[in-house]
Design a protein around this motif. Sequence first.
Motif, PDB file in Angstrom:
ATOM      1  N   UNK A  27       0.813  -1.214   0.000  1.00 52.67           N
ATOM      2  CA  UNK A  27       0.000   0.000   0.000  1.00 52.67           C
ATOM      3  C   UNK A  27       0.848   1.267   0.000  1.00 52.67           C
ATOM      4  N   UNK A  28       2.166   1.115  -0.058  1.00 54.22           N
ATOM      5  CA  UNK A  28       3.038   2.275  -0.151  1.00 54.22           C
ATOM      6  C   UNK A  28       3.422   2.915   1.166  1.00 54.22           C
ATOM      7  N   UNK A  29       3.253   2.203   2.271  1.00 52.20           N
ATOM      8  CA  UNK A  29       3.621   2.730   3.581  1.00 52.20           C
ATOM      9  C   UNK A  29       5.091   2.423   3.878  1.00 52.20           C
ATOM     10  N   UNK A  30       5.656   3.178   4.818  1.00 47.88           N
ATOM     11  CA  UNK A  30       6.935   2.804   5.400  1.00 47.88           C
ATOM     12  C   UNK A  30       6.642   2.003   6.665  1.00 47.88           C
ATOM     13  N   UNK A  31       7.305   0.867   6.787  1.00 45.89           N
ATOM     14  CA  UNK A  31       7.019  -0.078   7.862  1.00 45.89           C
ATOM     15  C   UNK A  31       8.223  -0.211   8.783  1.00 45.89           C
ATOM     16  N   UNK A  32       7.950  -0.107  10.082  1.00 44.03           N
ATOM     17  CA  UNK A  32       8.952  -0.370  11.115  1.00 44.03           C
ATOM     18  C   UNK A  32       8.558  -1.692  11.756  1.00 44.03           C
ATOM     19  N   UNK A  33       9.298  -2.744  11.436  1.00 50.04           N
ATOM     20  CA  UNK A  33       8.941  -4.100  11.848  1.00 50.04           C
ATOM     21  C   UNK A  33       9.757  -4.497  13.071  1.00 50.04           C
ATOM     22  N   UNK A  34       9.073  -4.833  14.160  1.00 54.76           N
ATOM     23  CA  UNK A  34       9.736  -5.198  15.401  1.00 54.76           C
ATOM     24  C   UNK A  34       9.751  -6.718  15.544  1.00 54.76           C
ATOM     25  N   UNK A  35      10.946  -7.270  15.710  1.00 49.28           N
ATOM     26  CA  UNK A  35      11.106  -8.724  15.880  1.00 49.28           C
ATOM     27  C   UNK A  35      12.132  -8.987  16.971  1.00 49.28           C
ATOM     28  N   UNK A  36      12.072 -10.179  17.522  1.00 49.36           N
ATOM     29  CA  UNK A  36      13.038 -10.542  18.565  1.00 49.36           C
ATOM     30  C   UNK A  36      14.430 -10.681  17.973  1.00 49.36           C
ATOM     31  N   UNK A  37      14.513 -11.268  16.782  1.00 52.30           N
ATOM     32  CA  UNK A  37      15.785 -11.348  16.064  1.00 52.30           C
ATOM     33  C   UNK A  37      15.496 -11.439  14.568  1.00 52.30           C
ATOM     34  N   UNK A  38      16.412 -10.904  13.765  1.00 50.79           N
ATOM     35  CA  UNK A  38      16.288 -10.989  12.315  1.00 50.79           C
ATOM     36  C   UNK A  38      17.254 -12.048  11.814  1.00 50.79           C
ATOM     37  N   UNK A  39      16.702 -13.129  11.314  1.00 51.88           N
ATOM     38  CA  UNK A  39      17.553 -14.217  10.842  1.00 51.88           C
ATOM     39  C   UNK A  39      17.943 -13.976   9.385  1.00 51.88           C
ATOM     40  N   UNK A  40      19.221 -14.180   9.068  1.00 53.04           N
ATOM     41  CA  UNK A  40      19.651 -14.023   7.672  1.00 53.04           C
ATOM     42  C   UNK A  40      18.884 -14.961   6.754  1.00 53.04           C
ATOM     43  N   UNK A  41      18.521 -14.450   5.589  1.00 52.93           N
ATOM     44  CA  UNK A  41      17.809 -15.218   4.556  1.00 52.93           C
ATOM     45  C   UNK A  41      16.389 -15.602   4.979  1.00 52.93           C
ATOM     46  N   UNK A  42      15.881 -15.004   6.052  1.00 51.38           N
ATOM     47  CA  UNK A  42      14.487 -15.232   6.440  1.00 51.38           C
ATOM     48  C   UNK A  42      13.567 -14.450   5.514  1.00 51.38           C
ATOM     49  N   UNK A  43      12.259 -14.771   5.491  1.00 47.29           N
ATOM     50  CA  UNK A  43      11.339 -14.005   4.636  1.00 47.29           C
ATOM     51  C   UNK A  43      11.363 -12.505   4.928  1.00 47.29           C
ATOM     52  N   UNK A  44      11.471 -12.127   6.204  1.00 46.62           N
ATOM     53  CA  UNK A  44      11.513 -10.696   6.530  1.00 46.62           C
ATOM     54  C   UNK A  44      12.804 -10.066   6.020  1.00 46.62           C
ATOM     55  N   UNK A  45      13.913 -10.782   6.130  1.00 45.97           N
ATOM     56  CA  UNK A  45      15.179 -10.277   5.610  1.00 45.97           C
ATOM     57  C   UNK A  45      15.093 -10.099   4.094  1.00 45.97           C
ATOM     58  N   UNK A  46      14.409 -11.016   3.425  1.00 44.17           N
ATOM     59  CA  UNK A  46      14.212 -10.884   1.986  1.00 44.17           C
ATOM     60  C   UNK A  46      13.373  -9.671   1.627  1.00 44.17           C
TER      61      UNK A  46
END
Length: 232
Positions: A27-46
């Motif tokens: 929808x064209x928003x800027x998103x600040x995503x809060x996670x416990x940890x960001x794993x490399x090559x995870x869907x969120x990292x992608x």
Amino acid sequence: MAMKRQILICGASRGLGLGLVQAFLDAGWQVHAVVRELRPASPLDGLRARHPDDLRVITCDINDRAASCTIETALHGRRLDCALFNAGVYGPGHQDPRQAEDDEIGQLFLANAVAPIRLAQQLAEHVIEGGVIAFMSSQMASLHLARAADMPLYGASKAALNSLLRSWQMQLPQLPWSLLALHPGWVRTDMGGGDAPLSVEQSARGLREVLLAQLGQRTCAFLDYQGQALPW
């Protein structure tokens, strides 16, 4: 050029939280995503790699009292149009109050009720007038509907979330923003299971439209992913 709308999404690493990140990026928003940890090559990292200008990942444990300081620092003074607190846990698999250990109950109610409300109250000044502060609840939180027979501990924790939300509303002389408890529907996630009728994408798109419709409304409501009101 107009500044893009900003949303904070807590619990964004997988499932519905990840789907909501995608829906708001679409929808064209800027998103600040809060996670416990960001794993490399995870869907969120992608997603971050594909949307380097619009997706910022903040790593912290929202159950930690210091989480608000970490998030405030990461926002760099940006004001939020929406703050969505999606993180939560199922609790003990047996869901039996007779078997539940004290630490299991404490963690369940902390994660599903106390920590999200506490964090939202700490960050509320970062949400614009007429914005939205929303929490992922469940129809099982409704005392009127009484649909938590199979998941009584989980349902009780979500009812506690709704109760704290209503208490917060009553403490404010007037609402600067909308306060929402949201039921996402029965969604095919790790918690919802494979038999659930809704995909993550369907629920996330519906919830996005509910949040958009609530901008500027300054109401307190318990709504499902289609915008239908649920009884408290």
